[in-house]
Design an enzyme around this catalytic site. Sequence first.
Site: not given
Lengths: 192, 583
Positions: B73, B135-136, B185, B495
């Site tokens: 993602e 969940f999630q 959802k 760097m």
Amino acid sequence: MSKHIISVLVQNQPGVLAHIAGMFAARGFNIDSLVVGRTEDADFSRMVIASTGDDQTMEQIRKQLGKIVPVVKVQDLSEQDIVERDLLMVRVHCPSERRPELYQVTRIFRGSIVDVGRTSVVIQLTGPESKVEAFIELCRPYGIKQVSRTGVIAVARASERPATGKAVTAKRRARQAVDTTDDSATPALPPS
Amino acid sequence: MGSEPQGRTAAPASRQNPNPPATPARRPGSQLLHDVLVEQGVEVLFGYPGGAILPTFDTLYESPIRFILTRCEQGAGHMADGYSRATGKVGTALVTSGPGATNLTTALATACMDSIPLVAITGQVATAAIGNDAFQEADVVGVTRPVTKHNVLVKDVKDLPRVIREAYYVARTGRPGPVLVDLPKDVQVALAEDANAGQLELPGYRPRYKGNPRQIRLAAEAINRSERPVLYVGGGVISAEASEELRQLARKANIPVTTTLLGMGALDEVTDSDLALNMLGMHGSAYANYAVQASDLLIAVGARFDDRVTGKVETFAPNAQIIHIDVDPSSISKVVDVDIPVVGDAKTVLAELLEWVEHRERAPWFEQIKDWKQRYPFSYQKQEGTILPQQAIEEVFRATNGEAIITTGVGQHQMWAAQFYKWRFPRQMITSGGLGTMGFGFPAAVGAAVGRPDRTVIDIDGDGSFLMTCNELATAGEYQIPAKVIILNNAYQGMVRQWQELFFQRRYMATPMTNPRFARVADAFGCTGLEVSDPKDLPDAVRQTVATKGPVVLDVHVAPEENVYPMVAVGKSLHEMEMGGMA
């Protein structure tokens, strides 16, 4: 460093309080007190935030608040003539023999005794923050058991008197004229 | 027929209203969302599916919108960001709840710091489950609040079309930024009409475009008075599409221009080289930094006085009056006290300013700048048998005629790219300036290549940065998206190593990198992999990279301990530069 009272009109949405509190925390601004309440319009709430900082910090606070999308209006009330109130409820240790003197102090401050127990009393008091704090100091020798305060709320005075707020430098005033008061250029929302 | 009692029988067809009031059909939230995306002109979505966003993914099965499946993602977010930066449109990422959304946060923070418009749509568990550690589940609105311009959890499907329109409007207007919409959802499957006819409800959101005319006059007077003015130009000029106005102003008033990392390309460094001071700041050009410090008037346009630009703030442009033009009032007087603030959109304000400014010769000032430019150009020492990173960038410039869109990761290679590529047009340089997100370069290049198929897109990357997101090679390989990667591989986090060399007695803790063979990695992902280490082979290798179809990775082995100069150390003033091997 000076004390400011900022009135913030917000859209009444979940998460707005967290957003504003989070912005203060993330940018290291102080919150002395924060009060949220409904307004005359159910779609909007008003927050009254007391904060301490120098002029530059207060300007940033106003601007950062203005950037938050659900924030509709930001006013620094310290630049206006206002009425401010803080509500205090304090439970003070007070055996019966000391009640008369405590009652007298309370009367002088126009407070009221709202509950009495065997060894303590609960006193309610409203007024500007300075008065509330002075009263708390007077209670201290008795033994304060619990303090609960609402924090400051404020509204601008109905009568139109010249502002008694702190002086604003000409430079800063000019900046404010540019930054916060010119809404003439507000574009119409585009049709989507 | 007229005698028939009304209401008993149906009126004949001819009597019916020929234009019945439209009653939009009730449709599921996912379909409403899809249709608003189409209406908003969304051509491509970058994303990754998951349980809580499945109903919305189902609408994409038959859709005019192109979908790019990323491999994480974070990549989706950076691709949407690169797409936005390259095209000026609003990129969109579509991901699932919980880990899908938390993976996106780095990309949101990157876009937020650089004021890049994008819209992220995240699935969320059903409203009844919110708060139950489902969940999630993650409090995505809470997590992303500090890294978005605006975010909303949609609890009622009736609000959904409006909220999506608001998201695009807020993302692209005012000071642009990322907007996240969290979509439970059950809201995606609930039925509603798109009934509010496109009305937005944003009573507190009033971006200001037109500058205060009085302030603009004051600014013009200051410019006309000034002996040694400098225009200091940032990403605001790019996002406002104001580079033409900037060029005209700089020409008419005769003012040299220095650009921030995000402002590169606002002025054509080739055709307007007489006015161009190139980049300023920590690794900016010596002549830009000297000019700023010696100026009597600094005109900041769409820039925010970042600490990498100002060095020690107390001694920044010490003798200059400061004009600050910015669309975001909170940027003004945040870091330095500004003398003439102008709140407004760069394009509008510069166009108006143009009418009031006068041409002035300022010969001594331009003489002085010319002298600095001759004495302190960006330079490096070539080495026999070893490719210098700066050399590789000059080669990329040659091979692309300066016409490629360049993305970068973060670190030495990013600074060398800014210094040694000559920036010619807006939206040419795509880099994470504010947040400094390593791993940004490659997914951003993929997004840019999707948005600008007409341009060559090259990610000039470091070995450390590239490894952070090189999983997206799978995305580039699958869709054959022609993003090219040129890795300046010094087998260090260069760097950080440079800072360890200069400030930590060369104690190289955790900076040497044991790298894979990048060319073989590319090959395994279905991309072309090339490798070069001899300076003699460099021009051909770069040309081949540009000419080869599809995604290509060129692993360039460069001098391992080359440093970026000039350098203004932390806490130093802008004119107190270390010149290293340059001087």
